[in-house]
Design a protein around this motif. Sequence first.
Motif, PDB file in Angstrom:
ATOM      1  N   GLU A 304      -0.193   8.320  -5.576  1.00 23.68           N
ATOM      2  CA  GLU A 304       0.954   7.663  -4.936  1.00 23.68           C
ATOM      3  C   GLU A 304       1.159   8.145  -3.502  1.00 23.68           C
ATOM      4  OE1 GLU A 304       1.108   9.313  -7.721  1.00 23.68           O
ATOM      5  OE2 GLU A 304       2.313  11.101  -7.379  1.00 23.68           O
ATOM      6  N   PHE A 305       0.629   9.334  -3.173  1.00 25.88           N
ATOM      7  CA  PHE A 305       0.756   9.810  -1.799  1.00 25.88           C
ATOM      8  C   PHE A 305       0.047   8.860  -0.830  1.00 25.88           C
ATOM      9  CE2 PHE A 305       1.790  14.634  -2.317  1.00 25.88           C
ATOM     10  CZ  PHE A 305       2.892  14.295  -3.085  1.00 25.88           C
ATOM     11  N   LEU A 306      -0.965   8.143  -1.334  1.00 24.55           N
ATOM     12  CA  LEU A 306      -1.660   7.176  -0.465  1.00 24.55           C
ATOM     13  C   LEU A 306      -0.797   5.944  -0.218  1.00 24.55           C
ATOM     14  CD1 LEU A 306      -5.116   7.105  -2.322  1.00 24.55           C
ATOM     15  CD2 LEU A 306      -4.424   8.617  -0.471  1.00 24.55           C
ATOM     16  N   PHE A 307       0.209   5.764  -1.061  1.00 27.92           N
ATOM     17  CA  PHE A 307       1.051   4.569  -0.964  1.00 27.92           C
ATOM     18  C   PHE A 307       2.339   4.842  -0.186  1.00 27.92           C
ATOM     19  CE2 PHE A 307      -0.806   1.541  -4.115  1.00 27.92           C
ATOM     20  CZ  PHE A 307      -1.867   2.343  -4.543  1.00 27.92           C
ATOM     21  N   LEU A 308       2.625   6.115   0.074  1.00 29.49           N
ATOM     22  CA  LEU A 308       3.881   6.457   0.759  1.00 29.49           C
ATOM     23  C   LEU A 308       3.701   6.301   2.271  1.00 29.49           C
ATOM     24  CD1 LEU A 308       4.783   9.794  -1.125  1.00 29.49           C
ATOM     25  CD2 LEU A 308       5.734   7.535  -1.560  1.00 29.49           C
ATOM     26  N   GLY A 309       4.808   6.108   2.989  1.00 25.02           N
ATOM     27  CA  GLY A 309       4.784   6.088   4.451  1.00 25.02           C
ATOM     28  C   GLY A 309       3.976   4.951   5.031  1.00 25.02           C
ATOM     29  N   ARG A 310       3.881   3.826   4.345  1.00 21.77           N
ATOM     30  CA  ARG A 310       3.169   2.643   4.852  1.00 21.77           C
ATOM     31  C   ARG A 310       4.091   1.443   4.782  1.00 21.77           C
ATOM     32  NH1 ARG A 310      -2.507   2.204   4.165  1.00 21.77           N
ATOM     33  NH2 ARG A 310      -3.444   4.177   3.599  1.00 21.77           N
ATOM     34  N   ALA A 311       3.696   0.406   5.544  1.00 27.64           N
ATOM     35  CA  ALA A 311       4.507  -0.819   5.517  1.00 27.64           C
ATOM     36  C   ALA A 311       4.130  -1.690   4.324  1.00 27.64           C
ATOM     37  CB  ALA A 311       4.294  -1.597   6.812  1.00 27.64           C
ATOM     38  N   ALA A 312       2.930  -1.507   3.802  1.00 30.06           N
ATOM     39  CA  ALA A 312       2.478  -2.298   2.645  1.00 30.06           C
ATOM     40  C   ALA A 312       1.519  -1.441   1.825  1.00 30.06           C
ATOM     41  CB  ALA A 312       1.750  -3.548   3.145  1.00 30.06           C
ATOM     42  N   ALA A 313       1.285  -1.845   0.599  1.00 30.80           N
ATOM     43  CA  ALA A 313       0.378  -1.073  -0.261  1.00 30.80           C
ATOM     44  C   ALA A 313      -1.026  -1.079   0.336  1.00 30.80           C
ATOM     45  CB  ALA A 313       0.351  -1.690  -1.655  1.00 30.80           C
ATOM     46  N   PRO A 314      -1.776   0.020   0.192  1.00 28.98           N
ATOM     47  CA  PRO A 314      -3.154   0.025   0.701  1.00 28.98           C
ATOM     48  C   PRO A 314      -4.011  -0.994  -0.062  1.00 28.98           C
ATOM     49  CG  PRO A 314      -2.692   2.021  -0.585  1.00 28.98           C
ATOM     50  CD  PRO A 314      -1.400   1.299  -0.438  1.00 28.98           C
ATOM     51  N   THR A 315      -4.914  -1.637   0.655  1.00 35.93           N
ATOM     52  CA  THR A 315      -5.763  -2.655   0.018  1.00 35.93           C
ATOM     53  C   THR A 315      -6.762  -1.985  -0.932  1.00 35.93           C
ATOM     54  OG1 THR A 315      -7.409  -2.419   1.742  1.00 35.93           O
ATOM     55  CG2 THR A 315      -5.698  -4.090   2.106  1.00 35.93           C
ATOM     56  N   ARG A 316      -7.446  -2.832  -1.704  1.00 36.72           N
ATOM     57  CA  ARG A 316      -8.456  -2.312  -2.617  1.00 36.72           C
ATOM     58  C   ARG A 316      -9.524  -1.534  -1.842  1.00 36.72           C
ATOM     59  NH1 ARG A 316     -12.479  -6.159  -6.132  1.00 36.72           N
ATOM     60  NH2 ARG A 316     -13.802  -6.022  -4.294  1.00 36.72           N
ATOM     61  N   GLU A 317      -9.916  -2.064  -0.688  1.00 35.99           N
ATOM     62  CA  GLU A 317     -10.981  -1.428   0.078  1.00 35.99           C
ATOM     63  C   GLU A 317     -10.536  -0.068   0.645  1.00 35.99           C
ATOM     64  OE1 GLU A 317     -13.950  -1.760   0.087  1.00 35.99           O
ATOM     65  OE2 GLU A 317     -14.567  -0.614   1.866  1.00 35.99           O
ATOM     66  N   VAL A 318      -9.298  -0.036   1.153  1.00 38.75           N
ATOM     67  CA  VAL A 318      -8.783   1.245   1.684  1.00 38.75           C
ATOM     68  C   VAL A 318      -8.743   2.284   0.565  1.00 38.75           C
ATOM     69  CG1 VAL A 318      -6.670   2.365   2.549  1.00 38.75           C
ATOM     70  CG2 VAL A 318      -7.489   0.232   3.589  1.00 38.75           C
ATOM     71  N   GLN A 319      -8.264   1.865  -0.579  1.00 39.14           N
ATOM     72  CA  GLN A 319      -8.194   2.799  -1.710  1.00 39.14           C
ATOM     73  C   GLN A 319      -9.598   3.224  -2.153  1.00 39.14           C
ATOM     74  OE1 GLN A 319      -5.411   2.135  -4.991  1.00 39.14           O
ATOM     75  NE2 GLN A 319      -4.675   0.345  -3.899  1.00 39.14           N
TER      76      GLN A 319
END
Length: 598
Positions: A304-319
Motif C-alpha cells: 500500500e505504500f506504493l499507492f500512498l501520496g499519488r493522485a491515482a492508483a499506480p498502473t499495472r505496469e508501474v506496479q
Amino acid sequence: MSGARHREEDLLRGISASAGMAIGPLRRYELPLPRVAETAADPAAERQALAAALETVAATLESARHSADAQGQQEEAEIFDAHLAWLEDPALREAAEHHIAAGSSAGQGWYAALQAEIERLRQSESALLAARVDDLRDLQRRVMAPLAADAGAAEAADDDLDGAILIAREMTPSQFVAVAGRIQGLCLAAGGATSHLAILARARGVPCVMGLGEALLSLTAERAVLDATHGVLESAPDAERLAALVAERERRQAQARSAAEQACAAVITRDGRQVQVAANVGSAAEAQAAARAGADGVGLLRSEFLFLGRAAAPTREVQRREYAAALAALDGKPVIVRLLDIGADKQLDYLSLPAAPNPALGERGIRLWQTFPELFETQLDALLLAGNEAPVADAATPLQLMLPMVSDVGELRWVRQRLAARAAELGITRLPALGVMIEVPSAALCAVSLAREADFFSIGTNDLTQYVLAMDREVAGLAAHCDVLHPGVLRLIQATLEGARGRCPVGVCGAAAGDPLAAALLVAMGVDELSLEPAGIAALKAWLRELDAAALAARVPELLALDDGAAVRAVLAAWLDASAPRGFGVMSERRGHTHNKQ
Ligand code: PEP
Ligand code: MG
C-alpha cells in the motif's frame, strides 16, 4: 542508561520508537523558513523591500491583536503585542540594514539579524529569555515570507537543525522526511504520531522517542543525550556524565560494527535452531537496502505504500516494475508482498472509502477488495507477471503473497480462486505461494482451519495486539499498555503456532520482531521467521545467536501465567540478562519497548 550518575529530574521517559543514541543540541521543530535570495546588488532597493515587509507584517499582527481582543483572548492579544514590539525594535532593524549594506538581500539580512539575537537568547542562563526564541523564530519566518524569492519555491534548509535532536509535539511523515538526513534524533511529546512515522524513523536509522509529554516542549539544552534505545532523554548531563554517555555510545557502535560483519550469515541459536531474519520494506529501493543489510528475504513488502501520496492508483505496469525490482534485489530469496492493506489509518485520496465510526474495525484490508475489484485484480495481475519473470532456476517463484486482516478461511479461498482465474487469463502457471496474516483474533483462534489451506502464516503483532487488548494502536495514551507481551496476546500467538504446527511455517512481521525481548520469546515459542526494518537486521541476528531457545521455551508456561505485559517483560529481561553470554548488550542498539509502532 549506564555510566556515571544521572539526576532523575533531568530525565524524561517515553516510548522507544527507533533505537539508538544521539548527543547534541535540542532544537524545536518549526515549519521550514521561506527561501530567500542570499545576496542582492542594490542595497537601497533591499532596504525599501525590508521596510515594506515590516509594514505588511505589522499590519497583520495589528489586526490579529484586534480580533484576539474582540474575542476576549487576552493572552493571545498580549503575544501579538510582544511580537509587534520586537518588530519595531530599532536595534533589530539596524542590524538587518547593516547586513544589507554588506550585500545581503532584505530577507537574508532580516534572517541574520534575528539569528544573532536567537543565539544570544539561547546562551542565556534564564529559561524565560530562552523561551523567547520561539517568538523570534516566528517573526523571522513572518518577515521572510513576503521577501521570499518565489512563494511556491521549496523551503530553505535551516542550518539550525544540522546535528540536532529535534523536539516537537508531533510531526507528519513528510515533515520528518524533509529533515531526517540532517538531524541526529527525534523526540515527540505526543507519541500520537502515526505508526508510519515510527516506521520511517527506523528505516532511516534516526533514534526516536515518543510520548515524552508536554514538559519536553519547554526544554532547552545545548548538549542533551537521547538514549532512544531505552526511551530516555537526558537534558542536562554534567561533564562527567556526558563522558560516560559518550563512552557508552562508542561501546554500542563497536557492537553494531561487529554485528554488521556477520549480518549476511545465517542465524543458528545456541541450541541449534535455524531462524530466518527477513526485512519489512515499503518499496523496491528499500528491498535493495534490505539485501545489503543481510536480510534472508523480504518478510513484508507493504504494497500500500506504493499507492500512498499519488493522485491515482499506480498502473499495472508501474506496479509490475516495482515488484520485479524488489524480486531482483533479493536475487532469488523469498519476497513476501502483502496485498493492498488500506483503510483505518491508511487512506488514499483517490478512493472514497466507506465512512466508519471506528475505521480500525471497519472495511479495511481484504474486506475492501470486493468493493474495489479493479484495484485488486490489477495488483494481482502485476504480481503474477512479476513473479513469472523472477530469475530462478527451478519452477517455484520466490514471490509469495500475503493477505491482510483475514478473519476466516473463506476469505483465503476467495483470493486463491481469483488468483487462479487471473493466472489462467494471463496464461501463467508459476503461481506464488499464498499466506495469511494473523492479526485478527478470530484468525488466531481458527489457526487450524486456516493452516490447512494457507501456505504460510505471518503474525501481524501490531494489529493483533490492538484487537486483543481493544486498545487503538494510534492512541498515545494507551501506548504504554498496548504491549505484545501481554499474556493475552501471547496466548493467541501460542494458539496460532499450535494450529500451524506440521501444517505451515509461521513468521512475525509486526514490531515485536524487532523488540529483543519479544523476538527471543517468539523464537522460543516456535516462530520460524522474524521480519523487521533493514536497519535492525544485523543486531537482531547477533542477538538471536546468543539465545538458548530451548531453555527459554521451558519457561513459557510460567510467563503465560503472569499478570500483565510489564510482569512478562521484567521476568523475561532478568532471564535473558542472566542467560545470554554477552547479555543484552549485543542488542542494545535495538533494545526497547517498541510497542505497536513498526
Ligand atoms: C501488523 O499489523 O503487525 C503489521 C505488520 O501490519 P501493519 O503494521 O502494516 O498494519
Ligand atoms: Mg496490520
